[in-house]
Design an enzyme around this catalytic site. Structure first.
Site, PDB file in Angstrom:
ATOM      1  N   ALA A 158      -5.675   8.386  -6.999  1.00 59.91           N
ATOM      2  CA  ALA A 158      -4.296   8.841  -7.131  1.00 59.91           C
ATOM      3  C   ALA A 158      -4.111   9.573  -8.458  1.00 59.91           C
ATOM      4  O   ALA A 158      -4.767   9.263  -9.465  1.00 59.91           O
ATOM      5  CB  ALA A 158      -3.339   7.650  -7.052  1.00 59.91           C
ATOM      6  N   GLU A 230      -4.271   1.807   5.143  1.00 59.83           N
ATOM      7  CA  GLU A 230      -3.380   0.743   4.682  1.00 59.83           C
ATOM      8  C   GLU A 230      -2.175   1.421   4.060  1.00 59.83           C
ATOM      9  O   GLU A 230      -2.273   2.049   3.002  1.00 59.83           O
ATOM     10  CB  GLU A 230      -4.038  -0.177   3.665  1.00 59.83           C
TER      11      GLU A 230
END
Length: 461
Positions: A158, A230
């Site tokens: 990220a 997820e």
């Protein structure tokens, strides 16, 4: 013109890290190198791959004194909690310990006439797209078993935690894992989607938002690429009348507030038997009023800033909407003067809430929790299932049969009894509904990172 990734530190809003994104040509070159290196890696003995991965994990542990303040500066977690190495090591160690069993052939027949078995083959190249909230632990869930089972790995982290992938690459390469077998890459969304659409990966594992998961599936449409997702969560806790009240309050409130509520399986809503409701709420308020919001680099801080101003604003919006609709806030803002209207966000407990409020339906991913009284199991089950998400549910009772009976009726990936907010590497980490698909860790995690290959060998004509 080169595009760049910028990590804005939630501590002070400054640019903490800046990295150039790979062009499409350089991204394709990284893929080509990984694919070329993978076959030799897969041909190495399994024990050698296990030993190298675990040596890399240990090397990450040696960096912990540097990593902990880096994490605080990147995503705001207080240094007092010591980083993620304990969980990082626990998950990798468990996956290493079961590798031989998980990857062993399934023998069907061994006779004078036939040898029949099902083997596990690595996919080849695995893309891991990891989130910022627990950046080391979420990454290792897939990275360790993917490498151990013979895959090459591209890790895309990220933008909020770009140094995590660099630290993992530094550690893994230092112990002898080939640089092309494990690569940390900085990719833009369009480049990532183009690589997936180009059939470059045997498997993609993504942890992040529902919108991000949709983008991954759309990019993979028609490619037959395996995808593990997820995504969001709105995990409930249910405290029954026979629960250990002190343990329930302490664990559920910690599960709601730790890491500023930015936990994949954090507790976002709590249902309490009517007979315990008032006492539960009073104890919860006492705990939260003991927190200290502030600079995560200060060892006295127990609650740091949220990772980004926009995340904090979403929680503020949900909380304000709920209060306007009749919810009652129990935490006095005067107790948390450090709440600056930006990334620093005070914790909040809400009562008089219901499921018409976004704070009880939408993912909050912040330090706010709504608490509702319930009259019986049936009402609690209906409320717990009244969600578009299904990651975990935390049940509090001294009756294991009752917990199991309730668990059978819950739409969730994991059922906890008398604990919460924990990823057990021995169990499949999975979810349902908008939480996603697939499963990581456990033997099932290995099976999702490899493909079955059948051998039907006739020995004599």
């Amino acid at each position: 013109m080169t595009q760049t990734l910028k990590c804005i530190s939630p501590i002070d809003g400054s640019v903490f890290v800046e990295r150039p994104l790979l062009s499409m040509d350089r991204a394709n070159a990284a893929v080509a190198r990984a694919k070329a290196a993978q076959k030799e890696w897969a041909s190495r003995p399994l024990q050698e791959r296990i030993d190298l991965v675990m040596a890399g994990v240990a090397k990450v542990g040696e960096m912990n004194d540097v990593i902990v303040p880096e994490l605080a500066k990147q995503m705001g977690r207080p240094v007092r909690y010591g980083g993620e190495f304990s969980g990082f090591n626990e998950r990798a160690s468990y996956m290493a310990s079961i590798a031989k069993e998980a990857l062993a052939p399934l023998n069907v027949e061994e006779t004078d006439d036939f040898k029949r078995y099902i083997a596990r083959e690595p996919y080849g190249l695995v893309l891991v797209v990891a989130p910022w909230n627990y950046p080391f632990m979420t990454a290792i869930n897939t990275v360790a078993p993917a490498l151990i089972s013979g895959n090459a790995v591209l890790l895309k982290h990220a933008s909020q935690t770009p140094l995590v992938g660099e630290r993992m690459a530094e550690a893994f390469h230092a112990v002898g894992i080939p640089e092309d077998v494990f690569q940390n890459v900085f990719l833009g969304h369009d480049t990532t989607s183009a690589l997936i659409a180009g059939k470059n990966f045997g498997f993609v594992n993504f942890t992040g938002s529902v919108g991000g998961g949709v983008a991954m599936e759309m990019a993979a449409a028609g490619t037959f690429t395996g995808i593990g997702l997820e995504l969001g969560g709105k995990d409930p806790g249910y405290v029954m009348e026979d629960a250990n009240l002190d343990a329930a309050v302490e664990t559920l409130i910690d599960g709601a507030m730790f890491n500023s509520g930015q936990c994949c399986c954090g507790i976002e809503r709590i249902y309490v038997a009517e007979s315990l409701f008032d006492e539960f709420v009073n104890k919860a308020v006492e705990i939260v009023n003991g927190y200290k919001l502030g600079d995560p680099l200060d060892p006295e801080t127990t609650l740091g800033p949220m990772a980004h101003v926009r995340f904090a604003q979403e929680v503020r919006d949900q909380t304000a909407e709920a209060i306007a609709a009749g919810a009652k806030p129990l935490i006095d803002p005067a107790n948390f003067p450090e709440d600056d209207g930006g990334a620093y966000l005070m914790p909040q407990i809400l009562v008089n809430v219901d499921h018409s409020m976004r704070v009880m339906r939408d993912e909050s991913f912040g330090p706010v929790v709504g608490i509702m009284p319930v009259k019986d199991d049936a009402e609690a089950i209906a409320l717990m299932n009244d969600s578009e998400f299904g990651l975990t549910a935390s049940l509090w009772t001294n009756d294991i049969d009752r917990a199991e009976a309730i668990g059978h009726q819950l739409e969730t990936g994991t059922v906890f009894m008398n604990r919460a907010d924990y990823v057990d590497p021995g169990l499949c980490w999975t979810g349902c509904k908008n939480t996603g698909r697939g499963g990581g860790l456990s033997i099932i995690g290995y099976h999702n990172l490899t493909r079955p290959k059948s051998y039907h060998l006739k020995k004599a004509l």
